[in-house]
Each structure stands twice: as structure tokens, then as C-alpha cells.
Motif scaffolding. Structure first.
Motif, short mmCIF file in Angstrom:
data_model
loop_
_atom_site.label_atom_id
_atom_site.label_comp_id
_atom_site.label_asym_id
_atom_site.label_seq_id
_atom_site.Cartn_x
_atom_site.Cartn_y
_atom_site.Cartn_z
N THR A 208 0.83 -1.20 0.00
CA THR A 208 0.00 0.00 0.00
C THR A 208 0.86 1.25 0.00
N LEU A 209 0.31 2.30 -0.63
CA LEU A 209 0.92 3.62 -0.63
C LEU A 209 -0.13 4.58 -0.09
N GLN A 210 0.14 5.15 1.08
CA GLN A 210 -0.84 5.98 1.79
C GLN A 210 -0.40 7.44 1.80
N GLY A 211 -1.19 8.28 1.10
CA GLY A 211 -0.91 9.71 1.08
C GLY A 211 -2.13 10.51 1.49
N ASP A 212 -1.97 11.83 1.59
CA ASP A 212 -3.10 12.68 1.96
C ASP A 212 -4.11 12.77 0.84
N ASP A 213 -3.63 12.75 -0.42
CA ASP A 213 -4.52 12.92 -1.57
C ASP A 213 -4.72 11.66 -2.39
N LEU A 214 -3.99 10.60 -2.04
CA LEU A 214 -4.04 9.40 -2.89
C LEU A 214 -3.73 8.15 -2.06
#
Length: 280
Positions: A208-214
Motif C-alpha cells: 500500500t501507498l498511503q498519502g493525503d490525496d491518494l
């Protein structure tokens, strides 16, 4: 007495073997050791080069500007490090090549068993993605963040068992493409991945890649092939952007529109091979 004599003879034999290997190493040129290492790595489509190096006893090379490359380009560049054959396994007929290295402010430790049952161990700590040439030279992308992880495998590639685990803090990824298909540029607080390998079959347990916008999630499996680059892919990439990112990168999401299954959710099939992934 017979047991004492047996132990003494065993000790003398082992000591003589160690002394022989040690003395032999004194007369082996450093470039010959490097060539020997490359002979073992050739089966993995890997090659080592060094800007400067010297022998390190008993069987090794110390150097700076060390580069690990594949046929696709530079994979890893080490400011300074040591490559050596482990002595005790060598005396039992095992050829184990180990590497301790500094990559910027981070460290890279690995060992590869090259004879009998192949096995490998890799550990990476606090390495900046900017200091890994693979992303630019092979993947053609810009990458930032701090990488840590480890991997363990045993057995030949097509029957291997083990795992690959990684984590990136503060990731900045741009210019990513799967084949000709661009993916959104984004910042991620964390990137975490775990791949389990059993019987030559790799399964993504989580990635998983967890960002604020994506938010991005990779799922699926890959039956390992020899060479590894030929491994066929059967993966799906879930992309879940927020409205703000959709607005900022309209062109990218227009290209991804055919993979939108519900509003704000894209499901991208990834096929091809590990060396040349493609979007169908």
C-alpha cells in the motif's frame, strides 16, 4: 586416546585448511577476486564495478564507488563497502558472497549462497531513494523518501521460498509509468509492502501507498521465472484519489478513465513481465 587423536587430527586439518586459504589470499590480486565475484553473479544478470578497491583479508575486497548493475542499467551505488567470501562456509564447500555497504547515510547488508542450495539475505536501513540509481536509470522515474526493508530467499528461483518486506517513509514519487501508461505523481506518508514466496510463487500479502490525496494498493501474484526479469505478472493496481488530486492531474486521470469502475476508484490490470510490465 583414540578420540583425543581424532579430535587433534581434525583440528590440525581444519587449521591447515584455514592457513592455506589465508596464505593463498595474500597472493590473489584484487581484480581477480572481483572477477571471481562477477563470475558468481553472472547467473543473476548482475555485475560489480569499483572506482577503487583493494584486498581485505582473508578473502575480500574493500573499495569506494562500488556499483551493482544489471543488463538494464545501474541498480545500486555504494559510497564505500566491502565484498568478501565468508571463510568458514568455504571450508565446508559452500560459496557465500557477502557485502556490507554504506549508501549515503544508510546501510546495505547482503549475502548470497552461490553453490548447492542457493540462498540470499538482504537488509536495508535508512537509505534515501534518491541515492538508489535504479529508479532513474532503469525505472525512469524520480523517487524520494527513506527506505528500510529486508528479504530472505532460499532455493532456485522457480522453486524459491522466502519473503520481501519494505517500508518507505515520506515517499515522493513522480514520472512513474507502467509500460506507456503514466500514473499520478504523489507524496505518500508511508509505503509498506510484504511479498511471500512459496514454491516459486510470489503472492502480494500487502502493498500500500498511503498519502493525503491518494491511496494506492497493489494486489496479485507472480510465478517466479529464471531469469527473474521474465517473471509473468498477474497484478491489479487500485488507485483511489481525492477530488483535489483529480483536478490537479486531469490529463493523467483522463488516460486512466477506461479503468474507472466506480467514481473515485480505478482498477488497473498489470500484465507483461517483471522486466517489462504492461497495462492491458
Amino acid at each position: 586416546m583414540r578420540g583425543v587423536n581424532l579430535l587433534r587430527n581434525l583440528g590440525l586439518t581444519l587449521g591447515g585448511a584455514i592457513l592455506f586459504v589465508f596464505l593463498t589470499a595474500l597472493f590473489i590480486p584484487a581484480d581477480l577476486l572481483l572477477n571471481t565475484a562477477n563470475s558468481g553473479l553472472a547467473g543473476y544478470d548482475l555485475k560489480l564495478d569499483a572506482a577503487s578497491f583493494r584486498r581485505s583479508l582473508p578473502l575480500g575486497i574493500k573499495g569506494s564507488g562500488i556499483t551493482l548493475s544489471s543488463g538494464s542499467g545501474e541498480l545500486l551505488k555504494v559510497s564505500k563497502g566491502e565484498l568478501f567470501l565468508e571463510l568458514l562456509p568455504l571450508l565446508t564447500g559452500k560459496l557465500i558472497l557477502s557485502m556490507d555497504a554504506e549508501i549515503g547515510a544508510g546501510t546495505f547488508v547482503s549475502s548470497i549462497s552461490l553453490l548447492r542450495s542457493p540462498a540470499s539475505h538482504i537488509e536495508v536501513k535508512n537509505v534515501r531513494l534518491e541515492d538508489i540509481p535504479f529508479f532513474k536509470s532503469v525505472a525512469g522515474m524520480k523517487a524520494g523518501g527513506i527506505l528500510s526493508g529486508n528479504a530472505e530467499t532460499s532455493g532456485v528461483i522457480t522453486k524459491a521460498t522466502g519473503f520481501v518486506q519494505l517500508e518507505v517513509q515520506g515517499a515522493e514519487l513522480s514520472g512513474i509509468k507502467i509500460g506507456a501508461m503514466p500514473l499520478p505523481d504523489a507524496s505518500y506518508r508511508t509505503v509498506q509492502g510484504m511479498i511471500r514466496i512459496k514454491g516459486g510463487q510470489g503472492e502480494i500479502e500487502s502493498f500500500t501507498l498511503q498519502g493525503d490525496d491518494l491511496y494506492v494498493r497493489l494486489k496479485g501474484g507472480l510465478p517466479l521465472a529464471d531469469p527473474l526479469q521474465a517473471t509473468p505478472l498477474n497484478l491489479s493496481l487500485e488507485i483511489m484519489p481525492k477530488a483535489s488530486l483529480l483536478e490537479q492531474q486531469k490529463m493523467v486521470f483522463l488516460l486512466l478513465l477506461r479503468f474507472q469502475d466506480t467514481p473515485g476508484h480505478y482498477l488497473v490490470p498489470v500484465r507483461g513481465t517483471l522486466g517489462k510490465p504492461q497495462v492491458l
